[in-house]
Design a protein around this motif. Sequence first.
Motif, PDB file in Angstrom:
ATOM      1  N   VAL A 125       0.825  -1.209   0.000  1.00  0.00           N
ATOM      2  CA  VAL A 125       0.000   0.000   0.000  1.00  0.00           C
ATOM      3  C   VAL A 125       0.860   1.261   0.000  1.00  0.00           C
ATOM      4  N   LEU A 126       0.259   2.313  -0.506  1.00  0.00           N
ATOM      5  CA  LEU A 126       0.804   3.664  -0.398  1.00  0.00           C
ATOM      6  C   LEU A 126      -0.085   4.416   0.574  1.00  0.00           C
ATOM      7  N   TYR A 127       0.490   4.912   1.660  1.00  0.00           N
ATOM      8  CA  TYR A 127      -0.270   5.613   2.691  1.00  0.00           C
ATOM      9  C   TYR A 127       0.011   7.111   2.565  1.00  0.00           C
ATOM     10  N   LEU A 128      -0.995   7.860   2.174  1.00  0.00           N
ATOM     11  CA  LEU A 128      -0.829   9.291   1.932  1.00  0.00           C
ATOM     12  C   LEU A 128      -1.139  10.104   3.182  1.00  0.00           C
ATOM     13  N   ILE A 129      -0.222  11.035   3.513  1.00  0.00           N
ATOM     14  CA  ILE A 129      -0.451  11.916   4.657  1.00  0.00           C
ATOM     15  C   ILE A 129      -0.544  13.387   4.256  1.00  0.00           C
ATOM     16  N   TRP A 130      -0.184  13.699   2.978  1.00  0.00           N
ATOM     17  CA  TRP A 130      -0.195  15.113   2.565  1.00  0.00           C
ATOM     18  C   TRP A 130      -0.362  15.208   1.057  1.00  0.00           C
ATOM     19  N   ARG A 131      -0.860  16.371   0.639  1.00  0.00           N
ATOM     20  CA  ARG A 131      -1.084  16.662  -0.780  1.00  0.00           C
ATOM     21  C   ARG A 131      -0.435  18.006  -1.118  1.00  0.00           C
ATOM     22  N   GLU A 132       0.274  18.038  -2.248  1.00  0.00           N
ATOM     23  CA  GLU A 132       0.952  19.268  -2.708  1.00  0.00           C
ATOM     24  C   GLU A 132       1.933  19.817  -1.665  1.00  0.00           C
ATOM     25  N   PRO A 133       3.070  19.150  -1.487  1.00  0.00           N
ATOM     26  CA  PRO A 133       3.496  17.952  -2.199  1.00  0.00           C
ATOM     27  C   PRO A 133       2.863  16.679  -1.634  1.00  0.00           C
ATOM     28  N   TRP A 134       2.774  15.665  -2.489  1.00  0.00           N
ATOM     29  CA  TRP A 134       2.295  14.360  -2.028  1.00  0.00           C
ATOM     30  C   TRP A 134       3.352  13.759  -1.112  1.00  0.00           C
ATOM     31  N   MET A 135       2.907  13.278   0.051  1.00  0.00           N
ATOM     32  CA  MET A 135       3.841  12.726   1.032  1.00  0.00           C
ATOM     33  C   MET A 135       3.307  11.422   1.591  1.00  0.00           C
ATOM     34  N   THR A 136       4.248  10.548   1.961  1.00  0.00           N
ATOM     35  CA  THR A 136       3.898   9.256   2.522  1.00  0.00           C
ATOM     36  C   THR A 136       4.767   8.985   3.755  1.00  0.00           C
ATOM     37  N   VAL A 137       4.906   7.716   4.145  1.00  0.00           N
ATOM     38  CA  VAL A 137       5.641   7.372   5.368  1.00  0.00           C
ATOM     39  C   VAL A 137       6.744   6.370   5.068  1.00  0.00           C
ATOM     40  N   ALA A 138       7.845   6.492   5.792  1.00  0.00           N
ATOM     41  CA  ALA A 138       8.916   5.496   5.710  1.00  0.00           C
ATOM     42  C   ALA A 138       8.530   4.278   6.548  1.00  0.00           C
ATOM     43  N   ARG A 139       9.244   3.194   6.334  1.00  0.00           N
ATOM     44  CA  ARG A 139       8.864   1.943   6.994  1.00  0.00           C
ATOM     45  C   ARG A 139       9.207   1.894   8.478  1.00  0.00           C
ATOM     46  N   ASP A 140      10.083   2.789   8.940  1.00  0.00           N
ATOM     47  CA  ASP A 140      10.428   2.779  10.366  1.00  0.00           C
ATOM     48  C   ASP A 140       9.599   3.786  11.151  1.00  0.00           C
ATOM     49  N   THR A 141       8.414   4.114  10.665  1.00  0.00           N
ATOM     50  CA  THR A 141       7.491   4.965  11.418  1.00  0.00           C
ATOM     51  C   THR A 141       6.475   4.093  12.153  1.00  0.00           C
ATOM     52  N   TYR A 142       5.860   4.674  13.169  1.00  0.00           N
ATOM     53  CA  TYR A 142       4.811   3.962  13.904  1.00  0.00           C
ATOM     54  C   TYR A 142       3.662   3.616  12.970  1.00  0.00           C
TER      55      TYR A 142
END
Length: 278
Positions: A159-176
Amino acid sequence: MTGREAWDDDGGQRHERADSDARIVSLVPSLTELLFALDLGGQVVGRTGFCVHPREALRAVPKVGGTKDVRLERIRELEPTHVLVNIDENRRETVDELAAFVPHIVVTHPCSPQDNLRLFDLLGGVFSAAQRAALLAAELRAALDEAAALRAELDDERVLYLIWREPWMTVARDTYIAATLAEVGWETLPARHGGAQGAARYPAFEWGEPWLAQVERVLLSSEPYRFRDLHVTEVAGLSALPAQLVDGEMVSWYGSRAAEGLRYLCALRRSLRERAGG
């Protein structure tokens, strides 16, 4: 937790059992919620503006700024004996300044749902709430077992987990967040680790990235960016993948929210499977 008189926090500092009149300021929303779940709400004398649960109980608790822009003088006025902080959510400079006038700074850094067991032990021990902490621990263990059973039942999904738009941002694997999703068989992409505190833990990306070809589903979080239905349609068009809104608090809040969050994600995965006819 019985028979112990000192507990180590995630910063390596040892804390003895606090007096019953301890005054606590929490600079972390998840920890504020946890304090109330431990029946310690009466000792909470300060919180951030992002500490919103439990909503009604917090109306009477003074705000001390945000998690990053803390009002040090306001905290000084409240005369806390303990301030609760988190390595990811609060600035190191702020913690150093607080240490100059607060007797006890309790540092936390849960990186996975299992880490909440240690968190319960720490706060339950230091603030004499061992019985409530044990109940929370039992609830979390049951939720972890439910998640493990689900993983045995369903294939993992990238999966791609989106946390922000413009810019599009996601999470690294070592996050909670990534660790919580992994508990129910959702493997986050990109397959990278962000390391220490910083932007690499929450990387920006472009929709032409090669690794996106491996993604099977896109999850749009309700926080910190408030994704809505129109964004689901937008992302489905950009990615040509199934896209789904998720409750960000259930994925990213730790402490007393951890068990509920895992149950929520288990239910969501089952619902998506049924919707797909699987």
